[in-house]
Design an enzyme around this catalytic site. Structure first.
Site, mmCIF file in Angstrom:
data_model
loop_
_atom_site.group_PDB
_atom_site.id
_atom_site.type_symbol
_atom_site.label_atom_id
_atom_site.label_comp_id
_atom_site.label_asym_id
_atom_site.label_seq_id
_atom_site.Cartn_x
_atom_site.Cartn_y
_atom_site.Cartn_z
ATOM 1 N N SER A 198 -44.633 -22.348 13.694
ATOM 2 C CA SER A 198 -45.663 -21.315 13.708
ATOM 3 C C SER A 198 -45.264 -20.018 13.023
ATOM 4 O O SER A 198 -46.135 -19.255 12.602
ATOM 5 C CB SER A 198 -46.066 -21.005 15.156
ATOM 6 N N HIS A 226 -50.005 -26.447 16.047
ATOM 7 C CA HIS A 226 -50.516 -25.838 14.820
ATOM 8 C C HIS A 226 -50.894 -26.874 13.760
ATOM 9 O O HIS A 226 -51.226 -26.518 12.640
ATOM 10 C CB HIS A 226 -49.480 -24.867 14.251
ATOM 11 N N LYS A 257 -55.696 -23.159 19.733
ATOM 12 C CA LYS A 257 -55.671 -23.024 18.278
ATOM 13 C C LYS A 257 -56.953 -23.652 17.711
ATOM 14 O O LYS A 257 -58.013 -23.073 17.814
ATOM 15 C CB LYS A 257 -54.414 -23.687 17.700
#
Length: 412
Positions: A198, A226, A257
């Site tokens: 990340s 992610h 996310k």
């Protein structure tokens, strides 16, 4: 009636906050220069996945991890409102007591459909998903082998458990092979990898790493926080794109996310997986997610199964921003766009903060990152793109970076 706070006792001889004095002083010295606090931004209004009002100014959001722009999806919002009306605001209990509603099971069913797995377990946060798996699955005679740049939740899960911890150099297949080869024969071993890291936005060489882990008889967990939503033909993550789905034992992820809400999960095909519901402390001893949250998550996950056009547009945005920033003269963490995270490297904290402030004054919000969140001596501005960013907005962002970079001396 007095409104004065009640006394909590006189300060003791040893102030447990003393260890933070250098950080307090550093922060204050920074604020004394007149810059805004990069870690205290308040969004007064959120207008869309890509726009908010901050201190009265309409601002492009380029630091939210809202990769697929699902936070304002009409179907997602409608599902949350319906669940709020029908089931109330919260469960007030753990999943193993009174905290499992039909919506929690439906959310787990959506995850099983999305990942094509037999089992799915929803946690109250993505942090707790890693905390729970790492602390539970490996015991005191076992080994967890993890990338040195692993997320804090992975490290904290290891600290909560009793396993022996072995780190290998970031994204080094050779070092992973060497570390595994040095372990004693006794004891189980779990290799923990991340699809997308990340901070820098780089991806793991999962195909090679999974092969090495399997060679040494290790189980494998991949964190796709992610990567979920836009990597792979079905958006399952980097492990899908790498073609190693059948070799990965656990996939950990988050709803905060690409899914656009809050919560975490672990999916697996292991036949004994369900026992984790009885032995995993961060699952057993935490109140479950509110009904409205699991309803929005389930709806979003099912829509992400058919989000090919969104994935393609997000990749267009990422490649265009990366190339544009490089053409302007900025130093980036990766030679090409490897994910929706574009990290702009800067020489020191002063330049980083001033560049961050110049950008927010221009009308674009990004994340500022510094040690210990980054490796020692590394300062950066982290941009995370959204599938809802228009081509026009990407052009505006590049113009703002150009103006801010020249004003602060970060580019010529």
């Amino acid at each position: 009636m007095s409104t004065q706070p009640l006394p909590l006792g006189e300060p003791v001889a040893t102030d447990l906050f003393s260890k933070f004095d250098p950080l307090i002083a550093e922060r204050q010295a920074l604020l004394d220069t007149g810059v805004r606090d990069p870690f205290a931004i308040v969004m007064d209004e959120v207008l869309s996945p890509t726009l908010a009002v901050i201190q009265g100014q309409e601002t492009i959001l380029l630091g939210t991890y809202n990769y697929m722009g699902m936070t304002f999806d009409p179907d997602v919002i409608a599902a949350g409102k319906k669940a709020l009306d029908e089931f109330g605001s919260g469960t007030t209990g753990s999943r193993v007591l009174n905290g499992t509603y039909q919506g929690h099971k439906e959310c787990e069913e959506a995850l099983k459909e999305f990942y094509g797995t037999r089992h799915a377990m929803v946690f109250s946060t993505g942090y707790q998903a890693n905390l729970g798996l790492m602390s539970t699955i490996a015991g005191k005679d076992d080994y967890i082998i993890l990338d040195a740049d692993s997320h804090a939740s992975i490290y904290d899960g290891c600290a909560l458990g009793n396993a022996n911890i072995v780190r290998f150099r970031h994204n080094s297949v050779e070092d992973l092979d060497k570390r595994l080869g040095r372990l004693p024969e006794a004891g189980g071993r779990l290799v923990v990898l991340e699809g997308v890291y990340s901070m820098l936005g780089d991806i793991a060489p999962l195909k090679e790493m999974v092969a090495v882990a399997r060679k040494h008889g290790a189980m494998i967990a991949v964190d796709e926080a992610h990567g979920m939503g836009f990597f792979g033909p079905n958006g399952r993550g980097v492990f899908e794109e790498a073609g190693v789905e059948s070799d990965v034992d656990f996939v950990v992820g988050t709803f905060s996310k690409s899914v656009g809400t809050v919560g975490g999960f672990v999916v697996s095909n292991h036949p004994k997986f369900e026992v984790l519901r009885l032995v995993c402390r961060p699952y057993v001893f935490t109140a479950s997610l509110p009904p409205s949250v699991v309803a929005t998550a389930a709806t979003s996950i099912r829509k992400l199964m058919h989000a090919g056009a969104k994935r393609a547009h997000l990749w267009e945005n990422s490649k265009r921003l990366h190339q544009g920033l490089r053409d302007l003269g900025f130093t980036l963490a990766t030679p090409e766009a490897e994910s929706a995270i574009i990290a702009v490297l800067l020489p020191d904290q002063d330049k980083t903060v001033r560049m961050w402030q110049a950008l927010i004054e221009q009308g674009v919000y990004v994340n500022m990152a510094r040690p210990p969140a980054t490796p020692a001596g590394m300062y950066l501005l982290r941009c995370s793109l959204c599938a809802e960013h228009s081509s026009e907005q990407v052009g505006q962002i590049l113009g703002m970076f150009a103006a801010a970079g020249r004003a602060t001396g970060c580019i010529a």
